[in-house]
Scaffold this motif. Structure first.
Motif, short mmCIF file in Angstrom:
data_model
loop_
_atom_site.label_atom_id
_atom_site.label_comp_id
_atom_site.label_asym_id
_atom_site.label_seq_id
_atom_site.Cartn_x
_atom_site.Cartn_y
_atom_site.Cartn_z
N GLY A 138 35.46 -54.96 32.04
CA GLY A 138 35.09 -53.63 32.51
C GLY A 138 33.64 -53.56 32.95
N MET A 139 32.77 -54.20 32.17
CA MET A 139 31.35 -54.21 32.52
C MET A 139 31.08 -55.07 33.76
N GLN A 140 31.86 -56.11 33.94
CA GLN A 140 31.72 -56.93 35.15
C GLN A 140 32.13 -56.13 36.38
N THR A 141 33.19 -55.34 36.25
CA THR A 141 33.60 -54.46 37.35
C THR A 141 32.49 -53.48 37.68
N LEU A 142 31.86 -52.96 36.65
CA LEU A 142 30.73 -52.04 36.85
C LEU A 142 29.63 -52.72 37.67
N GLU A 153 32.76 -44.68 36.18
CA GLU A 153 34.15 -44.64 35.70
C GLU A 153 34.51 -45.92 34.95
N SER A 154 34.10 -47.08 35.48
CA SER A 154 34.36 -48.35 34.81
C SER A 154 33.63 -48.40 33.47
N TYR A 155 32.41 -47.93 33.45
CA TYR A 155 31.59 -47.92 32.23
C TYR A 155 32.23 -47.06 31.15
N VAL A 156 32.63 -45.86 31.51
CA VAL A 156 33.24 -44.95 30.55
C VAL A 156 34.55 -45.52 30.01
N ALA A 157 35.37 -46.06 30.91
CA ALA A 157 36.65 -46.61 30.47
C ALA A 157 36.46 -47.79 29.53
N VAL A 194 36.95 -57.74 23.03
CA VAL A 194 35.62 -58.01 23.60
C VAL A 194 35.75 -58.50 25.04
N ASP A 195 36.74 -59.36 25.31
CA ASP A 195 36.94 -59.85 26.68
C ASP A 195 37.30 -58.72 27.63
#
Length: 518
Positions: free
Chosen positions: A93-97, A122-126, A87-88
């Protein structure tokens, strides 16, 4: 993108906080928050202005046992390191988005804006692909995370998501494959396509490597706003787009079709899961200090509550910062018992125990672990507090009248499923009047058959009926002026305490006789 409410064989999922429709999100703290110091606890867990806006989730208690169990299950899953790590990682990844999206919104140059949007996708998909893969490999016990894992796996396999993922990678790869040269000559910059020129970077580094004896001091300064291109970089990119237009046309088309690419269920999960993560992070400081937490047994019918080794979270945080000892206490109500009447010396922990009682029941109603080795608590419909208030000139009411008006309002609204916490009521009047009014209030509370904690200086209120239980703030037997902060279940001993103080200061009848002499 896919709708979260789908039919057929697709797994359904609505919320990680609620098994059905998500609840309300109140903007203001409940009336009892300040009396119980819950505003300090929630402020530490979810500071004002945090990116997830978690405060509303902590401002409304649940009245449904199944939803409480639903949350406890998720919390238990997240206490497992491997689940928490997954989860972290998703949250990162979502914060990067989100770091890309605000930057994308303020861009003045279209190509730069489009490239940041692609990076966000790209961040979202990953993040989604990694979380789906990881959750499928873990043994998930909770209904909430289990349902989300199944929904996410199906969503990651959906045609819409796979198309988004494939297209994002294709567009990014095409941009990455572009090679061009920059020729700088006498103040002018020329951009042209790469034509097989040699890259001398490796040769230059190898030639000068032998002169490098140690790491040199860096004189580089930090450049602010590294997310944004300067005007020269922007013009270079614009000219590259003129030289190689096809990848940039594909980028523009991609951004136009996927401007709103975040699926609503993903966005909701990303925010709601932080309710659990933030609370567990908050507990770490107390657990590291050796304090215990437990998942309470919560009942909407049984009122025989009991907690062992519990403490005030807000006070404990202050004590830990001061490196002071946190004193734990127990309490219980059995059978017909409904009212805890707490007496004893001032500054002995009476009000703290009253706050603990309220904190425990409220946190349990959120589906959270509570301070203590074990706990059995009641699910109330409403929680009321009556704590001493300073007299306000603007109210045109005296302190006693204000006490009476406030307690009357509480008793008019409360029912058998409520909890009432009363702290030092009627202290502004005579002892006889306070005793009379206190008896009347407790009589009404007992008629309603609700749970109550009453902190008072009147010992007689502790023995009104079989529904009242006396608890007394303890003092050191060798030094009666020293508080132990332990609240003990025993008959009131205000007189015994007064005699102990008098004995310490040599003002008892025996000592006075010795001083006066024959």
């Amino acid at each position: 993108m896919d709708s979260p409410h789908r039919t057929g064989n697709t797994p359904s999922f609505v919320s990680i906080l609620f098994p059905a429709t998500p609840g309300e999100e109140p903007a203001e703290d409940p009336d009892f928050f300040h009396d119980l110091n819950l505003h300090r606890i929630v402020g530490a867990i979810a500071p004002h202005g945090n990116e997830y806006n978690l405060g509303p989730f902590f401002r409304v208690g649940l009245t449904d046992l199944d939803t409480i169990a639903y949350r406890q299950e998720v919390m238990r899953d997240l206490e497992r390191p491997e689940v928490r790590k997954a989860v972290d990682s998703f949250a990162e990844g979502m914060q990067t988005l989100r770091q890309h999206l605000p930057a994308e919104a303020k861009r003045q140059r279209e190509l730069e804006r489009q490239r940041w949007l692609l990076a966000a996708v790209e961040s979202y998909v990953a993040a989604i692909e990694e979380l789906s893969r990881t959750l499928s490999e873990l043994q998930i016990e909770s209904r909430g995370l289990g349902a989300f894992a199944r929904w996410l796996e199906e969503h990651a396999r959906s045609e819409a998501f796979r198309a988004l993922s494939t297209e994002a990678r294709t567009v990014a790869a095409a941009l990455q494959a572009i090679r061009y040269c920059i020729v700088i000559h006498e103040g002018s910059v020329t951009v042209r396509l790469y034509d097989g020129e040699s890259d001398y970077t490796a040769e230059v580094e190898e030639t000068f490597h032998k002169f490098r004896e140690s790491a040199a001091k860096s004189y580089r300064s930090r450049i602010e706003d590294t997310w944004s291109m300067n005007h020269i970089e922007a013009q270079i990119v614009e000219r590259v787009a003129l030289l190689v237009p096809e990848p940039f046309r594909a980028l523009a088309s991609f951004c136009e079709r996927h401007a709103d690419f975040i699926e609503s269920t993903i966005a909701r999960f990303d925010r709601e899961i932080q309710f659990y993560v933030a609370y567990l992070k908050y507990l770490e400081r107390f657990r590291n200090a050796g304090l215990s937490f437990c998942y309470p047994e919560v009942s909407a019918e049984r009122k025989d509550v009991a907690v062992r080794d519990t403490f005030d979270l807000a006070l404990a945080e202050t004590l830990l910062l001061e490196r002071a000892k946190v004193v734990c206490n127990d309490f219980r109500l059995e059978g017909a018992e409904r009212v805890l009447v707490i007496t004893g010396p001032n500054q002995g922990g009476k009000t703290t125990l009253a706050r603990i009682f309220g904190q425990l029941h409220y946190l349990a109603s959120l589906g959270c672990p509570v301070p203590g080795q074990d706990a059995r608590l009641f699910l109330c419909d409403r929680l009321f507090t009556h704590f001493e208030r300073e007299e306000k000139i603007t109210s045109l009411r005296g302190k006693l009248e204000d006490d009476l008006v406030r307690i009357r309002r509480i008793l008019d609204q409360a029912d058998s499923s409520s909890i009432v916490i009363v702290n030092e009521i009627f202290s502004s009047t005579t002892a006889d009047d306070a005793a009379y009014l206190g008896r009347e209030v407790l009589a009404r509370i007992q008629e309603l058959d609700l749970l109550c904690v009453c902190v008072t200086f009147l010992d007689e209120l502790a023995t009104l009926s079989d529904k009242t239980v006396s608890m007394v703030a303890g003092v050191d037997a060798k030094d009666p002026a020293r508080r132990t902060f332990r609240i003990e279940r025993r008959p009131p001993d205000g007189l015994a305490y007064a005699l102990a103080i008098a004995e310490k200061h040599h003002v008892t009848y025996r000592w006075l006789l010795e001083r006066i002499g024959p």
